[in-house]
Write a protein that holds these residues in place. Structure first.
Motif, mmCIF file in Angstrom:
data_model
loop_
_atom_site.group_PDB
_atom_site.id
_atom_site.type_symbol
_atom_site.label_atom_id
_atom_site.label_comp_id
_atom_site.label_asym_id
_atom_site.label_seq_id
_atom_site.Cartn_x
_atom_site.Cartn_y
_atom_site.Cartn_z
ATOM 1 N N TYR A 1 0.847 -1.192 0.000
ATOM 2 C CA TYR A 1 0.000 0.000 0.000
ATOM 3 C C TYR A 1 0.881 1.240 0.000
ATOM 4 N N ASP A 2 0.546 2.217 -0.823
ATOM 5 C CA ASP A 2 1.254 3.483 -0.885
ATOM 6 C C ASP A 2 0.392 4.543 -0.217
ATOM 7 N N PRO A 3 0.796 5.079 0.943
ATOM 8 C CA PRO A 3 -0.044 6.075 1.621
ATOM 9 C C PRO A 3 -0.101 7.407 0.900
ATOM 10 N N ALA A 4 0.859 7.701 0.013
ATOM 11 C CA ALA A 4 0.822 8.974 -0.715
ATOM 12 C C ALA A 4 -0.170 8.917 -1.871
ATOM 13 N N LEU A 5 -0.079 7.868 -2.673
ATOM 14 C CA LEU A 5 -1.020 7.709 -3.781
ATOM 15 C C LEU A 5 -2.330 7.075 -3.350
ATOM 16 N N ARG A 6 -2.343 6.452 -2.169
ATOM 17 C CA ARG A 6 -3.519 5.761 -1.639
ATOM 18 C C ARG A 6 -3.970 4.683 -2.630
ATOM 19 N N VAL A 7 -2.994 3.889 -3.058
ATOM 20 C CA VAL A 7 -3.213 2.817 -4.018
ATOM 21 C C VAL A 7 -2.711 1.522 -3.406
ATOM 22 N N MET A 8 -3.453 0.451 -3.633
ATOM 23 C CA MET A 8 -3.103 -0.874 -3.133
ATOM 24 C C MET A 8 -2.651 -1.757 -4.289
ATOM 25 N N ALA A 9 -1.660 -2.598 -4.033
ATOM 26 C CA ALA A 9 -1.160 -3.543 -5.026
ATOM 27 C C ALA A 9 -1.238 -4.945 -4.457
ATOM 28 N N ILE A 10 -1.714 -5.885 -5.278
ATOM 29 C CA ILE A 10 -1.790 -7.295 -4.906
ATOM 30 C C ILE A 10 -1.014 -8.090 -5.942
ATOM 31 N N GLY A 11 -0.100 -8.918 -5.479
ATOM 32 C CA GLY A 11 0.652 -9.807 -6.359
ATOM 33 C C GLY A 11 0.164 -11.231 -6.226
ATOM 34 N N THR A 12 0.199 -11.973 -7.318
ATOM 35 C CA THR A 12 -0.279 -13.354 -7.330
ATOM 36 C C THR A 12 0.860 -14.291 -7.680
ATOM 37 N N LYS A 13 0.655 -15.559 -7.418
ATOM 38 C CA LYS A 13 1.655 -16.571 -7.746
ATOM 39 C C LYS A 13 1.821 -16.758 -9.244
ATOM 40 N N ALA A 14 0.831 -16.329 -10.036
ATOM 41 C CA ALA A 14 0.937 -16.431 -11.483
ATOM 42 C C ALA A 14 1.794 -15.324 -12.080
ATOM 43 N N GLY A 15 2.295 -14.399 -11.265
ATOM 44 C CA GLY A 15 3.143 -13.339 -11.763
ATOM 45 C C GLY A 15 2.441 -12.040 -12.041
ATOM 46 N N ALA A 16 1.173 -11.908 -11.697
ATOM 47 C CA ALA A 16 0.427 -10.679 -11.972
ATOM 48 C C ALA A 16 0.535 -9.723 -10.794
ATOM 49 N N VAL A 17 0.709 -8.438 -11.096
ATOM 50 C CA VAL A 17 0.673 -7.370 -10.103
ATOM 51 C C VAL A 17 -0.522 -6.486 -10.440
ATOM 52 N N LYS A 18 -1.480 -6.429 -9.556
ATOM 53 C CA LYS A 18 -2.738 -5.729 -9.830
ATOM 54 C C LYS A 18 -2.865 -4.535 -8.898
ATOM 55 N N LEU A 19 -3.055 -3.367 -9.502
ATOM 56 C CA LEU A 19 -3.231 -2.133 -8.751
ATOM 57 C C LEU A 19 -4.712 -1.830 -8.621
ATOM 58 N N TYR A 20 -5.136 -1.433 -7.442
ATOM 59 C CA TYR A 20 -6.527 -1.104 -7.189
ATOM 60 C C TYR A 20 -6.592 0.305 -6.642
ATOM 61 N N PRO A 21 -7.397 1.203 -7.234
ATOM 62 C CA PRO A 21 -8.394 0.932 -8.266
ATOM 63 C C PRO A 21 -7.880 0.996 -9.686
ATOM 64 N N PHE A 22 -6.547 0.964 -9.900
ATOM 65 C CA PHE A 22 -6.018 0.974 -11.259
ATOM 66 C C PHE A 22 -6.218 -0.377 -11.908
ATOM 67 N N PRO A 23 -6.176 -0.463 -13.257
ATOM 68 C CA PRO A 23 -6.245 -1.765 -13.917
ATOM 69 C C PRO A 23 -4.990 -2.565 -13.666
ATOM 70 N N ARG A 24 -5.094 -3.853 -13.940
ATOM 71 C CA ARG A 24 -4.026 -4.767 -13.611
ATOM 72 C C ARG A 24 -2.905 -4.705 -14.645
ATOM 73 N N SER A 25 -1.741 -5.243 -14.284
ATOM 74 C CA SER A 25 -0.626 -5.436 -15.213
ATOM 75 C C SER A 25 -0.117 -6.850 -15.031
ATOM 76 N N GLN A 26 0.368 -7.431 -16.088
ATOM 77 C CA GLN A 26 0.779 -8.824 -16.079
ATOM 78 C C GLN A 26 2.276 -8.929 -15.853
ATOM 79 N N GLY A 27 2.698 -9.921 -15.108
ATOM 80 C CA GLY A 27 4.106 -10.236 -14.926
ATOM 81 C C GLY A 27 4.461 -11.513 -15.636
ATOM 82 N N ASP A 28 5.762 -11.753 -15.756
ATOM 83 C CA ASP A 28 6.199 -12.939 -16.488
ATOM 84 C C ASP A 28 6.911 -13.938 -15.596
ATOM 85 N N LYS A 29 6.843 -13.759 -14.289
ATOM 86 C CA LYS A 29 7.460 -14.736 -13.404
ATOM 87 C C LYS A 29 6.724 -14.707 -12.071
#
Length: 899
Positions: A36-64
Motif C-alpha cells: 500500500y502506498d499512503p501517498a497515492l492511496r493505491v493498493m497492489a496485490i501480487g499473485t503466484k501467477a506473476g500478476a501485479v494488480k493495482l486497485y483501483p487501477f487496472p491490472r498489469s501482467q508479470g512474467d514470473k
C-alpha cells in the motif's frame, strides 16, 4: 483467437467484430503479496501467477512468480522492488534498492510512459558487516524497517534473534533476542516492537549510542500461558485519542486454536480476534486523509488480505465493524452451483433489492472505502445488470454486474425453511463466542454441509419480482419480493413424477423435511410455496411465466407444471425409459453404477470399431467409384458455385442410454399448436433422448384465476432421429423474431409479436439446429454443427443485436458455445453461419458447461460488444470484443469451481 468470418450476412463479416482486452471481476486467484502506498492511496496485490494488480487501477501482467513485495514510494516514479537477504556463513546482511519503475498515468486507461528527466535512476547499496565471532549463524533476514523520521537509520532483524540498528557514520548496535519473526517502529522512532516464535512480543526503547545491552520495556504473550504459535507480523500504530493499536497475525494457543487464521487488534484493554476462513497473506493500516498530529498516526482502517477475500475493518467506529468492499468481493464463499443473468433491470426492482441487502447487514460500517487513490475515468453504466449465483449451501447471491466492479447487493438463504443441522452448528458457534480468545468471525459461518441444500436452477421475473429457486433434493421454491419482514407458513405441495410407474425404486437421498408452522422472514425474497418433486432428484430445468402464474420444472424422471396462484399441480409427466436404472440412484449414490457405465462405454467403442470395419470391407469397390465421381464433379463445376462442406457421419444414439429421461429444457410460448387459426398458451419440454413434448394450456383470464384451474393437454410429441439431447427450444413469430417475455408487451417494453404469419420452432440439440413450421411441425431448415465442425453444442441463446448507429434497429442471432470453447453466430431463422471465436480453452470443461448468455446486446460505444465472463478460482473475467461496424452482442459465462 481472432474471429473467423463466414460469407452470407451483410453486417457480420471481416470488419464486424474483433477481439478486445480483458478485465476481471472478483477476487484474484492465489494472492501472494500485498502493498500500500499512503501517498497515492493505491493498493497492489501480487499473485503466484506473476500478476501485479493495482486497485483501483487496472491490472498489469508479470512474467514470473511474484516472490518479493512491491514497495510504492511517494509517487509511482519512485516505486521499487525491495528485497532482503542474509548470509549466515559470512555474517553479512545486504539491503538493495533497484532502479525506480516507469511512471504510470492515473486513471482507468493508465499505461506506462517514460520517467521525467528530472528524476534520474539511482542504485543504493548498503552493506552491514557483522563480526563472525559475535554470531556464527544469523539465519535469513526477517525484517528491514526504515526509521519513520530519519531515512539514514535502518532496523535489521535476523531470524535467529539478532536485531541490528544501523546508522550512517555510526557503529551498528546489536541486541540478541530469541527466535525473531518481525519488527516494527513506533511513530516517534523512540521505541520498537518485536514479535517472536513463542507467540509473544516485546517493546524496546531505542537508547543512546553508548549503551550496548538493553532490556525490553514490556514482554507479553497475549494468548498465554499455554504454548502458542508464532506471531508472523506485528504493527504499532499510535492514536491521539488514547492507547496505541497493536495489530498482529498469529499467536493462537497451539493445542486448541492452532488451525485458526486470525488477526488480533489490541487497544488498551480492548481485544478483538478476527477469525478468517483462509490463510492470512498480509495486512496494513490506512491513516486518515487529514494531516495527522505530530507523533500520531490515527489509523482509519485495517485492510487484511487472506487467500479468499479482502477485508477492511473500521478502526474509528466502536466495535470495529467491517467496511463493505466496492470490489474484490469473494464470489466463492460457498461453491457456485448455478448462475443466472438478468439484463435491463427496472429501477424500482433494483432499489428494492439494494434496500433488502442493506437491512441484512446492520453490523457493517457506514464509512467510505479507505483505498480511494486515483481517478475513475469509466462512464456510469446506462443499463442495470443483475447476476444471480446459486451456491452449495442453499444461498442465492445477487451481484451488481452493470460495470467492471462486481458488487454484492443481497443474499438469499433457503436453509432456514428446512430441518437441517444448521441450528446445532449455530448454537456451538454462539457458545464459543463467550470463551477465550474473543473470536469474531469476519464472515458469517456457513450453514450446514448438507449437499441437498445446493441450488441447481434459478428463474427471476424482473417485472413482478417473483423468483423460483430449485435445489438438489427436488425442492422448488416460489418466492416473492417483500419490503417488510413477515411471519407466515410456507405451503407445501408434492408432485409425483413417476406417476405410479412400476419397476422403479428410488435409491438416492431423502428429501428435505420442511419446518412446520409460521416462520420468520426478513425483508427480501420470501417463499410462499414449496413444491416437492417425488422422487427427490436434482432439478435439471426450470422456467417461470408470471403472467400465467405457472412454473414448470424437470428432473431426471420427468417434468411437472404447477399453478402457484391456486397452489395445485397441473401436470406431471414421466420421461423415464425402461432401462433408465441410473436415474433412480441419484447423484449422491452412484458408486455401484460406475462399473456399469464403464462397461457400457467399452461396449460402445467396440461396437463402433466393428461396424466401421464392416462398412470399410463391404463398400470398398463402390466407394472408389464414388470418390472418382466426386473428384470429377469438383473439377467440372464452375468456380463461383459454393460447394457443400464435407459432413461427418453421425450415428444415431441408442435409445437405451442411461439418463435418457433427463429434462434438459422447458419453455413457455403463446403460439399455434392445435391449428393455424387459433393461438394460445403452450409449454414445451426437451429431454436427453431427443424427445420434445408440447402441451396446449387452457389458462383463464386474470379476472377468473381464482375460479378456473389451468388445464394441460398433450398436443405434439416429437422425436429427433439422431436422438441427441435437446439443449434449447424457442418459438419465432411470423417475422422470425423471438417471442417477448411476459409483461413486456403489456408494459410497452417490446413490440407485439406477429400473429398473422406462420410461427416456427427452433430446436437446438447437441449436434444440430433445426427449424420446424407450426402447427404442422414440418422441417424447414437445419444446420448440422457436429457433422460440419466436429463439435457439440453446450449452450445456445437467441440474442438481440443492436446497431451502434441506430438502437432502434435490432437483429436477432443465434449464439452457440461448443465443447471446444468456440462461440458460433448464426442468423435466424435461416441458420446461416456468420462468424465464430475461439473463446474458452477446450480443457476448461467447467467453464464451458456453465456458460450463460444474456438476452440483449449493448448499444453504447463504451460497453463491451462481445464479452465472456468466466469464473476460475473465484475470479469472474470479462473478455470484450468491440465491434467496428453496426451490431453488438453481450455474453456472460460463470464457472462453478467444483462443477
Amino acid at each position: 483467437g481472432p474471429p473467423v468470418p463466414l460469407p452470407g450476412h451483410p453486417h457480420l463479416g471481416q470488419g464486424g467484430l474483433e477481439w478486445g482486452g480483458t478485465v476481471e471481476h472478483g477476487f484474484p486467484s492465489q494472492p501472494s503479496a500485498l502493498a500500500y502506498d499512503p501517498a497515492l492511496r493505491v493498493m497492489a496485490i501480487g499473485t503466484k501467477a506473476g500478476a501485479v494488480k493495482l486497485y483501483p487501477f487496472p491490472r498489469s501482467q508479470g512474467d514470473k512468480w511474484l516472490l518479493s513485495l512491491l514497495v510504492l514510494g511517494p509517487s509511482l516514479s519512485q516505486s521499487s522492488w525491495a528485497s532482503g537477504a542474509g548470509d549466515a556463513a559470512s555474517g553479512q546482511g545486504r539491503f538493495g534498492v533497484s532502479p525506480p519503475l516507469p511512471q504510470t498515468q492515473h486513471g482507468a486507461d493508465a499505461g506506462p510512459r517514460s520517467p521525467p528527466s528530472s528524476c534520474s535512476p539511482s542504485i543504493t547499496r548498503v552493506t552491514v558487516v557483522l563480526p563472525t565471532s559475535a554470531c556464527a549463524a544469523l539465519g535469513p533476514v526477517e525484517s528491514i524497517q526504515e526509521h519513520p523520521r530519519d531515512g539514514s537509520r535502518l532496523l535489521i532483524g535476523y531470524s535467529r534473534g539478532l536485531v541490528v540498528l544501523w546508522e550512517q557514520n555510526t557503529p551498528p548496535r546489536r541486541v540478541l533476542l530469541q527466535q525473531l519473526e518481525s519488527l516494527a517502529w513506533e511513530q516517534s522512532g523512540k521505541s520498537i516492537v518485536s514479535s517472536h516464535s513463542d507467540g509473544g512480543y516485546m517493546v524496546w526503547a531505542v537508547s543512546g549510542a553508548g549503551q550496548k545491552t538493553q532490556q525490553p520495556v514490556m514482554s507479553t504473550i497475549p494468548y498465554g500461558p499455554f504454548p502458542c504459535k508464532a506471531i508472523s507480523k506485528i504493527l504499532w500504530r499510535t492514536c491521539e485519542s488514547g492507547n496505541p493499536f497493536i495489530i498482529f497475525n498469529g499467536g493462537m494457543p497451539r493445542a486448541s486454536y492452532g488451525d485458526r487464521h486470525c488477526v488480533s487488534v489490541l487497544q488498551g484493554q480492548t481485544l478483538a480476534t478476527l477469525d478468517f476462513t483462509s490463510r492470512v497473506i498480509d495486512f496494513f493500516t490506512v491513516q486518515s486523509p487529514s494531516p495527522p498530529s505530530p507523533g500520531f498516526e490515527n489509523p482509519r482502517a485495517l485492510v487484511v488480505l487472506v487467500e479468499e477475500e479482502l477485508v477492511a475493518i473500521d478502526l474509528q467506529t466502536p466495535g470495529w465493524p467491517t467496511i463493505p468492499a466496492p470490489y474484490l468481493a469473494p464470489l466463492h464463499s460457498s461453491a457456485i452451483t448455478c448462475s443466472c443473468h438478468v439484463s435491463n433491470v427496472p429501477l424500482k426492482l433494483w432499489e428494492r433489492i439494494i434496500s433488502a441487502g442493506e437491512q441484512q447487514s446492520p453490523r457493517l460500517s457506514s464509512a467510505a472505502w479507505p483505498i480511494d487513490g486515483g481517478k475513475n475515468l469509466a462512464q456510469e453504466p446506462t443499463q442495470r445488470g443483475l447476476l444471480l449465483t446459486g451456491h452449495e449451501d442453499g444461498t442465492v447471491r445477487f451481484w451488481d454486474a452493470s460495470g467492471v466492479s462486481l458488487k454484492p447487493l443481497y443474499k438469499l438463504g433457503t436453509a432456514n425453511i428446512f430441518q437441517t443441522d444448521c441450528e446445532h452448528n449455530d448454537s456451538l458457534n454462539q457458545a464459543g463466542e463467550e470463551e477465550w480468545p474473543p473470536f469474531r468471525k469476519v464472515r458469517s459461518p456457513e450453514p450446514g454441509d448438507d449437499p441437498r441444500l445446493g441450488v441447481q436452477k434459478i428463474a427471476l421475473c424482473k417485472y413482478t419480482a417473483k423468483m423460483v429457486v430449485a435445489g438438489t433434493a427436488g425442492q422448488v421454491l416460489v418466492m416473492e419480493l417483500s419490503d417488510e419482514k413477515s411471519e407466515h407458513a410456507v405451503s407445501v405441495a408434492t408432485v409425483d413424477l413417476l406417476q405410479d410407474r412400476e419397476g422403479f425404486t428410488w435409491k438416492g437421498h431423502d428429501r428435505l423435511a420442511p419446518r412446520n408452522g409460521p416462520l420468520p422472514f426478513a425483508p427480501g425474497f420470501q417463499p410462499s410455496v414449496l413444491v416437492q418433486c417425488v422422487p427427490p432428484a436434482a432439478v435439471t430445468a426450470v422456467t417461470l411465466h408470471s403472467e400465467w402464474n405457472l412454473v414448470a420444472f424437470g428432473t431426471s424422471h420427468g417434468f411437472g407444471l404447477f399453478d402457484y396462484y391456486r397452489r395445485n399441480p397441473v401436470l406431471a409427466r414421466c420421461t423415464l425409459h425402461p432401462n433408465d436404472s441410473l436415474a433412480m440412484e441419484g447423484p449422491l449414490s452412484r458408486v455401484k453404477s460406475l462399473k456399469k457405465s464403464l462397461r457400457q462405454s467399452f461396449r460402445r467403442i467396440r461396437k463402433s470399431r466393428v461396424s466401421g470395419k464392416k462398412r470399410l470391407n463391404a463398400s470398398s469397390p463402390s466407394s472408389k467409384v464414388q470418390e472418382a465421381n466426386a473428384q470429377l464433379a469438383e473439377q467440372a463445376g464452375p468456380p463461383e458455385v459454393e460447394m457443400t462442406p464435407v459432413q461427418r457421419r453421425i450415428e444415431p444414439r441408442s435409445a437405451d442410454d442411461s439418463l435418457s429421461g433427463v429434462v434438459r429444457c422447458l419453455y413457455f410460448a403463446d403460439t399455434f399448436l392445435r391449428d393455424a387459426a387459433h393461438h394460445g398458451p403452450t409449454m414445451w419440454a426437451g429431454t436427453n433422448s431427443g424427445s420434445v413434448f408440447a402441451y396446449a394450456l387452457e389458462v383463464p383470464s386474470q379476472e377468473k384465476f381464482s375460479e378456473r384451474a389451468v388445464e394441460a393437454v398433450l398436443g405434439k410429441e416429437i422425436q429427433l432421429m439422431h436422438r441427441a439431447p435437446v439443449v434449447s427450444i424457442a418459438v419465432l413469430d411470423g417475422r422470425g423474431n423471438p417471442l417477448p417475455e411476459p409483461y413486456e408487451v403489456s408494459r410497452d417494453l417490446a413490440k407485439a409479436p406477429d400473429m398473422q404469419g406462420s410461427h416456427s420452432m427452433l430446436i437446438s440439440s447437441e449436434e444440430q439446429f433445426k427449424v420446424f413450421t407450426l402447427p404442422k411441425v414440418s422441417a424447414k431448415t437445419k444446420f448440422k454443427l457436429t457433422a460440419h465442425e466436429g463439435c457439440r453444442v453446450r449452450k445456445v441463446a437467441l440474442v438481440s443485436l443492436a446497431s451502434a448507429g441506430s438502437e432502434e434497429r435490432l437483429e436477432n442471432c443465434l449464439a452457440c458455445l461448443t465443447n471446444l470453447g468456440d462461440i458460433h453466430i448464426f442468423t435466424v431463422p435461416g441458420l446461416r453461419p456468420q462468424v465464430h471465436y475461439g473463446c474458452i480453452r477446450k480443457e476448461d470443461i467447467s467453464g464451458i458447461a456453465s456458460c450463460v448468455f444474456t438476452k440483449h446486446g449493448q448499444g453504447e460505444g463504451t460497453s463491451p460488444a462481445l464479452g465472456v465472463m468466466s469464473l476460475v478460482d473465484g475470479t469472474l473475467s470479462l473478455a470484450a470484443a468491440p465491434r467496428r461496424g453496426s451490431l453488438r452482442l453481450f455474453v456472460v459465462c460463470v464457472v462453478p469451481p467444483n462443477l
